[in-house]
Enzyme design. Structure first.
Site, PDB file in Angstrom:
ATOM      1  N   LYS A  10      37.392 123.113 120.834  1.00 12.19           N
ATOM      2  CA  LYS A  10      36.226 122.264 120.591  1.00 12.19           C
ATOM      3  C   LYS A  10      34.921 122.886 121.104  1.00 12.19           C
ATOM      4  CE  LYS A  10      38.912 117.972 120.503  1.00 12.19           C
ATOM      5  NZ  LYS A  10      38.906 116.524 120.873  1.00 12.19           N
ATOM      6  N   TYR A  50      38.424 113.306 111.025  1.00 11.56           N
ATOM      7  CA  TYR A  50      38.741 112.218 111.954  1.00 11.56           C
ATOM      8  C   TYR A  50      38.702 110.845 111.279  1.00 11.56           C
ATOM      9  CZ  TYR A  50      38.678 115.197 116.155  1.00 11.56           C
ATOM     10  OH  TYR A  50      38.967 116.129 117.130  1.00 11.56           O
ATOM     11  N   ASN A 113      37.090 117.412 125.507  1.00  8.11           N
ATOM     12  CA  ASN A 113      38.418 117.677 126.081  1.00  8.11           C
ATOM     13  C   ASN A 113      39.042 118.975 125.556  1.00  8.11           C
ATOM     14  OD1 ASN A 113      39.151 116.758 123.572  1.00  8.11           O
ATOM     15  ND2 ASN A 113      40.625 115.243 124.298  1.00  8.11           N
ATOM     16  N   HIS A 116      41.931 119.970 120.313  1.00  8.66           N
ATOM     17  CA  HIS A 116      42.628 118.965 119.508  1.00  8.66           C
ATOM     18  C   HIS A 116      43.951 119.565 119.088  1.00  8.66           C
ATOM     19  CE1 HIS A 116      43.651 116.200 116.257  1.00  8.66           C
ATOM     20  NE2 HIS A 116      43.957 117.286 115.569  1.00  8.66           N
ATOM     21  N   GLU A 127      46.383 118.446 108.289  1.00  7.77           N
ATOM     22  CA  GLU A 127      45.256 119.076 108.985  1.00  7.77           C
ATOM     23  C   GLU A 127      45.177 120.570 108.679  1.00  7.77           C
ATOM     24  OE1 GLU A 127      45.285 115.803 112.628  1.00  7.77           O
ATOM     25  OE2 GLU A 127      45.693 117.896 113.112  1.00  7.77           O
TER      26      GLU A 127
HETATM   27  P1  CMP Z   1      41.456 114.391 119.606  1.00  2.65           P
HETATM   28  O1  CMP Z   1      42.870 114.771 119.832  1.00  2.65           O
HETATM   29  O2  CMP Z   1      40.576 115.423 119.000  1.00  2.65           O
HETATM   30  O3  CMP Z   1      41.411 113.078 118.659  1.00  2.65           O
HETATM   31  C1  CMP Z   1      40.341 112.143 118.713  1.00  2.65           C
HETATM   32  C2  CMP Z   1      39.381 112.413 119.823  1.00  2.65           C
HETATM   33  O4  CMP Z   1      38.497 111.389 120.145  1.00  2.65           O
HETATM   34  C3  CMP Z   1      40.149 112.696 121.081  1.00  2.65           C
HETATM   35  O5  CMP Z   1      40.797 113.944 120.993  1.00  2.65           O
HETATM   36  C4  CMP Z   1      39.040 112.580 122.125  1.00  2.65           C
HETATM   37  O6  CMP Z   1      38.427 113.813 122.415  1.00  2.65           O
HETATM   38  C5  CMP Z   1      38.001 111.706 121.446  1.00  2.65           C
HETATM   39  N1  CMP Z   1      37.701 110.504 122.202  1.00  2.65           N
HETATM   40  C6  CMP Z   1      36.498 110.185 122.684  1.00  2.65           C
HETATM   41  N2  CMP Z   1      36.554 109.010 123.311  1.00  2.65           N
HETATM   42  C7  CMP Z   1      37.835 108.585 123.244  1.00  2.65           C
HETATM   43  C8  CMP Z   1      38.524 107.416 123.732  1.00  2.65           C
HETATM   44  N3  CMP Z   1      37.889 106.457 124.411  1.00  2.65           N
HETATM   45  N4  CMP Z   1      39.849 107.323 123.475  1.00  2.65           N
HETATM   46  C9  CMP Z   1      40.488 108.281 122.764  1.00  2.65           C
HETATM   47  N5  CMP Z   1      39.876 109.392 122.270  1.00  2.65           N
HETATM   48  C10 CMP Z   1      38.567 109.534 122.533  1.00  2.65           C
END
Ligand code: CMP
Length: 139
Positions: A10, A50, A113, A116, A127
């Protein structure tokens, strides 16, 4: 069985120049990068990717973050790749991730984070196809 999963490194990781460190952690866990490219996602690409989260309160912030800088999209191959990748990534929220996982060691927040990873074999196929032509995946 040897299977494939889809990964995104990311914008928080490209910004900090740690895509190599992340990839090393994936490789050290037993995953092999069989396709890779660096992209700056458009808003439409991020929203489409998403779409399952479109009704979530964090959707607009998620799309803004994912388009805030370049990403690296990868196809990873390994033994039970979806589960193996989820194990090395750690929990979505780095506060809840186990020691030694990518998110525990490197993530900045639940949003920033670092990685993904697909959550199922079915979504992995969807995906992968969203970003790669079959001939771009070289096992
Ligand atoms: P990812 O696995 O990329 O899938 C959706 C993303 O939304 C997740 O990782 C997080 O980085 C992001 N995200 C941001 N806020 C939240 C939240 N409150 N709960 C879950 N995902 C979140």
């Amino acid at each position: 069985a040897v299977t494939r999963t889809f990964s995104i490194i990311k914008p928080d990781a490209t910004r900090r120049n740690i895509t190599g460190k992340v990839t090393t952690m994936l490789e050290d866990a037993g995953l092999r990068v069989v396709a890779c490219k660096r992209l700056h996602l458009t808003k439409a690409q991020a929203e489409g990717f998403y779409a399952v989260h479109a009704e979530r309160p964090f959707f607009a912030d998620l799309v803004a973050f994912m388009t805030s800088g370049p990403v690296v999209v990868q196809v990873l191959e390994g033994e039970d790749a979806v589960a193996l990748n989820r194990k090395v990534m750690g929990a979505t929220n780095p506060d809840n991730a186990d020691a030694g996982t990518i998110r525990k060691e490197l993530a900045e927040s639940i949003e920033a984070n670092t990685v993904h990873g697909s959550d199922s074999e079915e979504n992995a196929a969807i995906e992968i196809a969203y970003f790669f032509k079959p001939e771009e995946v070289v096992g």
